[in-house]
Design a protein around this motif. Structure first.
Motif, PDB file in Angstrom:
ATOM      1  N   ARG A 154      47.975  39.135  41.131  1.00  0.00           N
ATOM      2  CA  ARG A 154      47.032  40.078  40.527  1.00  0.00           C
ATOM      3  C   ARG A 154      46.037  39.314  39.672  1.00  0.00           C
ATOM      4  NH1 ARG A 154      48.866  44.834  36.518  1.00  0.00           N
ATOM      5  NH2 ARG A 154      49.529  45.785  38.459  1.00  0.00           N
ATOM      6  N   CYS A 155      44.751  39.633  39.811  1.00  0.00           N
ATOM      7  CA  CYS A 155      43.718  38.978  39.004  1.00  0.00           C
ATOM      8  C   CYS A 155      42.932  40.013  38.228  1.00  0.00           C
ATOM      9  CB  CYS A 155      42.776  38.185  39.889  1.00  0.00           C
ATOM     10  SG  CYS A 155      43.589  36.866  40.786  1.00  0.00           S
ATOM     11  N   PRO A 156      43.115  40.074  36.907  1.00  0.00           N
ATOM     12  CA  PRO A 156      42.292  40.970  36.099  1.00  0.00           C
ATOM     13  C   PRO A 156      40.936  40.330  35.821  1.00  0.00           C
ATOM     14  CG  PRO A 156      43.904  39.868  34.716  1.00  0.00           C
ATOM     15  CD  PRO A 156      44.116  39.350  36.114  1.00  0.00           C
ATOM     16  N   ALA A 157      39.895  41.141  35.717  1.00  0.00           N
ATOM     17  CA  ALA A 157      38.561  40.614  35.413  1.00  0.00           C
ATOM     18  C   ALA A 157      38.438  40.398  33.913  1.00  0.00           C
ATOM     19  CB  ALA A 157      37.493  41.592  35.895  1.00  0.00           C
ATOM     20  N   LEU A 158      38.245  39.147  33.520  1.00  0.00           N
ATOM     21  CA  LEU A 158      38.086  38.832  32.104  1.00  0.00           C
ATOM     22  C   LEU A 158      36.789  38.036  31.946  1.00  0.00           C
ATOM     23  CD1 LEU A 158      41.735  37.688  31.458  1.00  0.00           C
ATOM     24  CD2 LEU A 158      40.711  39.814  30.708  1.00  0.00           C
ATOM     25  N   PRO A 159      35.856  38.554  31.176  1.00  0.00           N
ATOM     26  CA  PRO A 159      34.582  37.852  31.048  1.00  0.00           C
ATOM     27  C   PRO A 159      34.698  36.692  30.062  1.00  0.00           C
ATOM     28  CG  PRO A 159      34.488  39.907  29.857  1.00  0.00           C
ATOM     29  CD  PRO A 159      35.860  39.799  30.428  1.00  0.00           C
ATOM     30  N   GLY A 160      34.776  35.496  30.561  1.00  0.00           N
ATOM     31  CA  GLY A 160      34.685  34.342  29.680  1.00  0.00           C
ATOM     32  C   GLY A 160      36.011  33.818  29.183  1.00  0.00           C
ATOM     33  N   ASN A 161      35.970  32.572  28.734  1.00  0.00           N
ATOM     34  CA  ASN A 161      37.151  31.860  28.287  1.00  0.00           C
ATOM     35  C   ASN A 161      37.852  32.540  27.124  1.00  0.00           C
ATOM     36  OD1 ASN A 161      37.387  29.805  30.025  1.00  0.00           O
ATOM     37  ND2 ASN A 161      36.814  28.189  28.600  1.00  0.00           N
ATOM     38  N   ASP A 162      37.073  32.998  26.142  1.00  0.00           N
ATOM     39  CA  ASP A 162      37.682  33.519  24.918  1.00  0.00           C
ATOM     40  C   ASP A 162      38.580  34.698  25.233  1.00  0.00           C
ATOM     41  OD1 ASP A 162      36.251  31.643  23.649  1.00  0.00           O
ATOM     42  OD2 ASP A 162      34.617  32.978  23.080  1.00  0.00           O
ATOM     43  N   ARG A 163      38.073  35.573  26.078  1.00  0.00           N
ATOM     44  CA  ARG A 163      38.822  36.767  26.435  1.00  0.00           C
ATOM     45  C   ARG A 163      40.092  36.384  27.212  1.00  0.00           C
ATOM     46  NH1 ARG A 163      41.208  39.939  26.354  1.00  0.00           N
ATOM     47  NH2 ARG A 163      41.084  42.223  26.313  1.00  0.00           N
TER      48      ARG A 163
END
Lengths: 327, 557
Positions: B226-235
């Motif tokens: 499963r791959c959740p969409a996370l915008p950017g490294n920090d998140r």
């Protein structure tokens, strides 16, 4: 009618200018999507790949006017081209994935903020020098002077991490399928609460203050005094007589705010990993994805123009003076 | 007052709403590996393994589809995958590949050598799919029978094997009817890999279930990715810290404090130095950088240990004079590396070397060029690439200690890249090109054929260095199949590099890998280094080694 047509003509010219600038600006930037893609891979793509990339993206060296004519044709047909960063998905589809959520998030934030702020403005002006009037506008102005994404981060940390009241991100739970069920809608509301709440908090002060100030001026005017002297009920005086007049400047700024909905909540979306349009724009600029950039800017431009058009209509309805001069 | 009461009601409603949302966070489902490899706010569906233009969703190239051979960068070995063995025939111009039997596509049809031949033909017909430029050296690809493919080379080019081996193979019975495979998004992939069934695809999450017909018995040992969409490294780093992700390949600053300390029993990381080496490029078309003594002096002036501490949180180490990262450690000749004293920090020696080259200090302590002008130089770097910017600041300070007026100039990526490609710079940071052997690496550092004149866009060799000695060795390497001879040639190449110092190696990049061993076991660790641990290693199939080795602690219900 004449007035409206004149406004419409003005908007058409504004749209054309915006579309033209939209065409020119990205082409003034150095580099192209192929080299940007190549650079992002940091040496993982073999140097020979660059040519095959250029070929795939269909980068042409046609003269600028030819590209411009082609571009206009496509825009008129609603064909915004193929995104380079999300190749081979059409730009309209890429924008479509985020647009709904951005409109939901920032749109509801602006509407709530405007409605709540205006009501609070009316209330504080009516009960001016009361306790609420003494501390609410200054407190809201104080909060509003923080950058909105900072408020988002604080909200995420306090209400999301520490207290665990709200989900940490996304627009709905990963386990749920989007559907028109109560469960899903409630989930969406729960996920939107923090980002919308922080956006509302950041902008509320402005609405309260501007509405309160105009209201106080209007409440001191002769026709309001006359209405009071005639013994009309206070609610009628405040809402039908004073607020309707005082609303005009707020409506204009509301139109502006609506127009900026598409670009304005970018950082909040990133903080809450909301699947909106904000990050798309960042990604488009980073990968020099001209078609996507142009598509998003076009959306923003059209939204601003459309919002202004609506404001024109509303003002016409609210303000008989303009109606008279227009006819 | 009425206003006050109103306000109170609003406050109460807010609290009531908040507490109704409040609940314990749902645990992640068992048997589902949650991975964060790409940054995104919304997923766009694309499972096309061949297209060059956009990265398809992870792990399309190494998880859904599979290559012929997987390259293990930690051991430097080629692991037979869809192919079982290969041999060179007819004076090393014909590569015969034997494909694996008993492999099924995820729709149940049989995989054969004909699919391999078809894939190469497809790539030939659509140059936009040829991400490894295999057709720049191939003559023809023919399936001899169901398990044998004959690949004829246009010229003697042994390193081409690695590119052929890494090609993702697609099924003929599906792709032959795709009118334009370049723009094909392949929404329902039919493939040979361990995970092929797209069960969920929404804008913020997607899930790929196991292949019902996978050819390795009993593998994969878990149900889905499963791959959740996370915008950017920090998140993504936050999600890691809060146990929302099992496996990630991000840069995490101060990882021991940020990630490990939160849950030392489960939060692990391993950053082997198998990325590409970061270089300081000096423009060899410009004086005084064309002088080898100047390049060596600049290199000696740099305090690499400090640079690594400051720029990279001590995740790396100073490079040796061969510039080879640990991905090529089996090729490194340590006796040659030991002779390269010009990567040791020694300001005195550097100054002496510059004096010898005729670049002396004036009365004010400024170093003068041959024409008597003070020596000014700019180090170019990409704005926002904070590790690189910090590295440049350290180097500028070190160069100033030699009396050089060195300044750091940051540019937006595209502007920077254009100047670097055109050779319009004095000094610039840059990456190198990796391959399974040092051939690719050294070719783009010093082969004459890769040098472009100033002003023309160069895809590599931005410092524009040509070494006739290296040319001869590289040509010899192209025709050599004997591993012993290959190693000898590589030692010679290293000797040339150490002697001529075409560019200045700084540090090898780590391969980023963070994982949560609370739910899954079998990640590569320093104690069990069976493969590179990073989910980013998809280019030559290495992720497959990890995906087929992981096991859930609790089986799926």
């Amino acid at each position: 009618m004449n007035h409206l047509l004149r406004r419409l003509g003005f908007y058409a010219i504004a749209a054309w200018v915006a579309i033209t600038i939209n065409f020119l600006l990205p082409r003034l930037m150095p580099g192209d999507p192929a080299t940007a893609m190549f650079g992002r891979m940091l040496g993982q793509l073999s140097p020979e790949t660059l040519q095959s990339l250029r070929e795939t993206f269909g980068l042409t060296s046609d003269p600028l006017w030819k590209q411009y004519l082609g571009y206009l044709q496509h825009v008129l047909r609603g064909d915004l081209g193929i995104s380079a960063a999300y190749f081979p998905t059409p730009v309209t589809q890429v924008i479509g994935t985020g647009l709904v959520w951005t409109v939901l998030l920032a749109g509801s934030a602006v509407v709530i903020s405007f409605a709540l702020g205006t009501l609070l403005g009316i209330a504080t002006a009516w009960w001016r020098r009361g306790t609420v009037d003494a501390w609410l506008p200054p407190a809201l102005t104080f909060i509003g002077s923080f950058p909105y994404f900072w408020l988002s981060m604080v909200a995420l940390y306090v209400a999301g991490f520490s207290l665990g009241w709200f989900p940490l991100g996304h627009a709905y739970s990963d386990e749920l399928q989007p559907a028109w069920t109560f469960e899903f809608l409630w989930d969406v509301i729960a996920h939107a609460a923090l980002p919308v709440g922080s956006l509302v908090l950041a902008t509320l002060g402005g609405w309260v203050l501007s509405m309160r100030n105009t209201m106080i001026t209007v409440l001191g005017s002769d026709y309001v005094n006359l209405a009071r002297a005639k013994g009309l009920p206070p609610a009628r005086v405040v809402l039908r007589y004073a607020a309707r007049d005082a609303l005009l400047p707020s409506i204009t700024s509301f139109g502006m705010a609506l127009g900026f909905v598409l670009g304005g909540s970018l950082l909040t979306e990133i903080v809450f990993s909301y699947p909106g349009q904000g990050y798309l724009l960042v990604q488009a600029v980073r990968s020099q994805d001209y078609p996507l950039m142009q598509g998003i800017f076009l959306c923003i431009t059209l939204a601003v123009l459309a919002a202004n058009w609506c404001v024109d209509l509303v003002v016409l309805w609210l303000d008989p003076r303009i109606r008279d001069s227009a006819s | 007052m009425r206003g006050n009461r109103c306000f109170l009601v609003v406050m109460l409603l807010t609290v009531a709403f908040a507490s109704s949302c409040s609940r314990a966070r749902k645990p992640l489902p068992e048997g589902v590996l949650v991975v964060s490899q790409e940054a995104a706010s919304a997923w766009v569906r694309n499972f096309n393994p061949l297209t060059t233009a956009a990265a398809p969703r992870w792990p399309t190239q190494a998880g859904i589809y599979e290559p012929l051979f997987v390259f293990n960068s930690l051991t430097g070995s080629k692991v037979p995958w869809l192919a079982t063995r290969y041999e060179w025939l007819e004076g090393n111009q014909l590569l015969r590949i034997h494909t694996r039997t008993g492999v099924l596509w995820s729709d149940g049809k049989k995989f054969s050598a004909r699919d391999v031949a078809f894939t190469f033909q497809l790539v030939k017909r659509f140059p936009g799919l040829d991400r490894r430029s295999v057709w720049s050296f191939l003559q023809s690809v023919i399936a001899v029978d169901d398990t044998t493919v004959d690949i004829r080379f246009r010229r003697l080019f042994i390193p081409g094997f690695d590119e052929v081996a890494a090609q993702s193979i697609v099924p003929e019975h599906i792709w032959k009817s795709i009118p334009n495979p370049v723009t094909f998004t392949n929404d329902q992939p039919v493939a040979t890999g361990p995970f092929t069934e797209v069960r969920v695809f929404q804008n913020q999450v997607y899930e790929i279930g196991r292949n019902p017909h996978y050819w390795q018995p009993g593998r994969p040992r878990f149900d889905a990715i499963r791959c959740p969409a996370l915008p950017g490294n920090d998140r993504a780093n936050m999600a890691l810290a809060f146990d929302e992700i099992d496996w990630a390949g991000n840069f995490v600053p101060a990882i021991d404090r940020v990630f490990v300390k939160r849950n030392p029993a489960a939060h692990r990381y391993w950053f082997p130095l198998t990325g590409t080496c970061v270089f300081l490029y000096a423009n060899n078309m410009r004086a005084p950088y064309s002088d080898v003594r100047v390049r060596k002096a600049i290199s000696m002036a740099i305090d690499r240990q400090l640079l690594v501490d400051v720029a990279l949180y001590r995740y790396s180490r100073p490079s040796d004079a061969t510039g080879l990262s640990d991905a090529l450690s089996t090729w490194r000749d340590s006796s040659v590396a030991a002779t390269g004293d010009w990567v040791k920090h020694d300001t005195k020696k550097a100054a002496a070397l510059l004096d010898e080259a005729g670049l002396r200090l004036d009365a004010q302590g400024r170093r003068l060029l041959a024409n008597g002008q003070p020596w000014r130089c700019q180090i170019l770097v990409v704005s926002g690439w904070s590790d690189w910017v910090r590295a440049c600041q350290v180097m500028a300070r070190d160069l100033q200690a030699l009396g050089i007026d060195a300044t750091v100039r940051t540019y937006d990526f595209s502007a920077w890249f254009q100047q670097v490609q055109k050779g319009d710079f004095d000094l610039s940071l840059g990456w190198t090109f990796e391959g399974p052997t040092p051939y690719t690496f050294y070719r783009w550092l010093m082969a004459s054929e890769t040098v472009k004149p100033l002003g023309q866009l160069a895809v590599g060799n931005w410092h524009r260095y040509a070494s006739p000695a290296a040319d001869r060795l590289l040509a010899e390497f192209e025709g050599e199949t004997d591993p012993v001879e290959q190693h000898r040639l590589c030692s010679e190449l290293q000797r040339v590099f150490v002697k001529e110092a075409p560019a200045i190696p700084l540090y090898p990049n780590p391969s980023w890998a963070e994982y949560n061993v609370g739910r899954f076991t079998g990640f590569p660790t320093p104690e069990d280094p069976y493969a590179d641990p990073s989910p980013n290693k998809i280019d030559r199939g290495e992720v497959l080694l990890v995906l087929t080795n992981l096991a859930p602690r609790k089986p799926a219900p």
